[in-house]
Design an enzyme around this catalytic site. Sequence first.
Site, PDB file in Angstrom:
ATOM      1  N   CYS A  60       0.839  -1.209   0.000  1.00 10.09           N
ATOM      2  CA  CYS A  60       0.000   0.000   0.000  1.00 10.09           C
ATOM      3  C   CYS A  60       0.873   1.258   0.000  1.00 10.09           C
ATOM      4  CB  CYS A  60      -0.909   0.002   1.216  1.00 10.09           C
ATOM      5  SG  CYS A  60      -2.043   1.411   1.262  1.00 10.09           S
ATOM      6  N   CYS A  64       0.198   5.056   6.886  1.00 18.09           N
ATOM      7  CA  CYS A  64      -0.450   4.852   8.189  1.00 18.09           C
ATOM      8  C   CYS A  64       0.568   4.227   9.149  1.00 18.09           C
ATOM      9  CB  CYS A  64      -1.674   3.950   8.048  1.00 18.09           C
ATOM     10  SG  CYS A  64      -2.842   4.511   6.771  1.00 18.09           S
ATOM     11  N   CYS A  67       0.333   0.480  10.330  1.00 21.18           N
ATOM     12  CA  CYS A  67      -0.039  -0.576   9.387  1.00 21.18           C
ATOM     13  C   CYS A  67       1.160  -1.304   8.773  1.00 21.18           C
ATOM     14  CB  CYS A  67      -0.911   0.004   8.283  1.00 21.18           C
ATOM     15  SG  CYS A  67      -1.534  -1.288   7.170  1.00 21.18           S
ATOM     16  N   CYS A 104     -16.229  -9.652   5.654  1.00 25.16           N
ATOM     17  CA  CYS A 104     -15.619  -8.405   5.207  1.00 25.16           C
ATOM     18  C   CYS A 104     -14.356  -8.685   4.410  1.00 25.16           C
ATOM     19  CB  CYS A 104     -15.288  -7.525   6.419  1.00 25.16           C
ATOM     20  SG  CYS A 104     -14.737  -5.863   5.959  1.00 25.16           S
ATOM     21  N   CYS A 136     -19.254  -6.982   3.560  1.00 23.27           N
ATOM     22  CA  CYS A 136     -18.632  -5.696   3.885  1.00 23.27           C
ATOM     23  C   CYS A 136     -17.311  -5.606   3.132  1.00 23.27           C
ATOM     24  CB  CYS A 136     -18.388  -5.609   5.391  1.00 23.27           C
ATOM     25  SG  CYS A 136     -17.567  -4.085   5.941  1.00 23.27           S
ATOM     26  N   CYS A 196     -19.649   1.564   8.353  1.00 22.17           N
ATOM     27  CA  CYS A 196     -18.848   1.002   9.446  1.00 22.17           C
ATOM     28  C   CYS A 196     -17.620   1.891   9.603  1.00 22.17           C
ATOM     29  CB  CYS A 196     -18.435  -0.428   9.100  1.00 22.17           C
ATOM     30  SG  CYS A 196     -17.328  -1.197  10.319  1.00 22.17           S
ATOM     31  N   ARG A 268     -18.119  -2.693  17.846  1.00 17.30           N
ATOM     32  CA  ARG A 268     -17.351  -3.904  17.592  1.00 17.30           C
ATOM     33  C   ARG A 268     -16.051  -3.942  18.378  1.00 17.30           C
ATOM     34  NH1 ARG A 268     -17.405  -4.403  11.905  1.00 17.30           N
ATOM     35  NH2 ARG A 268     -19.432  -5.320  12.309  1.00 17.30           N
TER      36      ARG A 268
END
Length: 333
Positions: A60, A64, A67, A104, A136, A196, A268
Amino acid sequence: MTENGPKADIRTDWDLEEIKAIYYKPVLELIVEAANVHKQYQATGEVQVCTLLSVKTGGCPEDCAYCPQAARYHTEVEVHKLLSQEQVLASARRAKEGGSTRFCMGAAWREVRDNRDFDKVLDMVQGVNELGLEVCCTLGMVNEYQAERLKEAGLYAYNHNLDTSEENYSNIITTRTYGDRLDTLDNVRKAGISVCSGGIIGLGETDEDRIGMLYTLSTLEQHPESVPVNALVPVKGTPLENQPRVSVWEMVRMIATARILMPKTMVRLSAGREQMDVTEQALCFLAGANSIFTGEKLLTTPNPDFDQDKAMFALLGLSPRKSFKEETQPEVV
């Protein structure tokens, strides 16, 4: 009116001082209040069981700080191209057999691009939807047209976390803005897809940042249908690899405050659950959590498996929420 007194209002006009007053209550008092709100609006003892699969891993371009899938960090995550539909459907079937009702799919993309990979994801969405699971996706930023295409393919929910407060955001991510995040949530909402969106605690943020994130979520025009509360799982090779573990009381405080602010929302208990014993998880359920991810991984980090969760559900008297359960249930009195 319920047995717990006047029913809590669904409000989107909270101010910061009100949220601070809730968040800073003595923790046991806070848990009791949240449990009462939970009982008024939700079926207690019912937990939504979700499974998360990484359909495209690593590489990616984002930065972040938490991550391990960011290409710029040297982690042990192996880059994998988009899975085939057959692989995804096989995972979805296993998830359903294990008791999950929501599936998801996550792709390590900065944003959705209108290309063959997106067409493949749309086919995956349709295929999982046909299995009777709520589908999702978390694919990065989406525009209105892409959100509409996902809806047409049968997407039920879209995850796009705010991660932290607007004030702290640039300390964690610099490759997109907080406004970009909110725009994606707006595009998803316009398409009629369930929203979400939650965040992560343990990034080095302050209590004020945690309150700020809850403020943003609870003052959206419509509350997210699902709010994941994640505890950072530090990964070697990321800038946050040395962050200390978040305590269960910090998780409880976030969950309870979210439950009081957003009574109808599924709250969640997400990343970090692998490090919690059953007693700690039970405290989170008591504080208003009513959704979990199950299965051996959350994208790239460890997670309790189906058998562990089945044993916990039996011990605590919990039952899985059914797929596609209408949001407007008869009032629990």
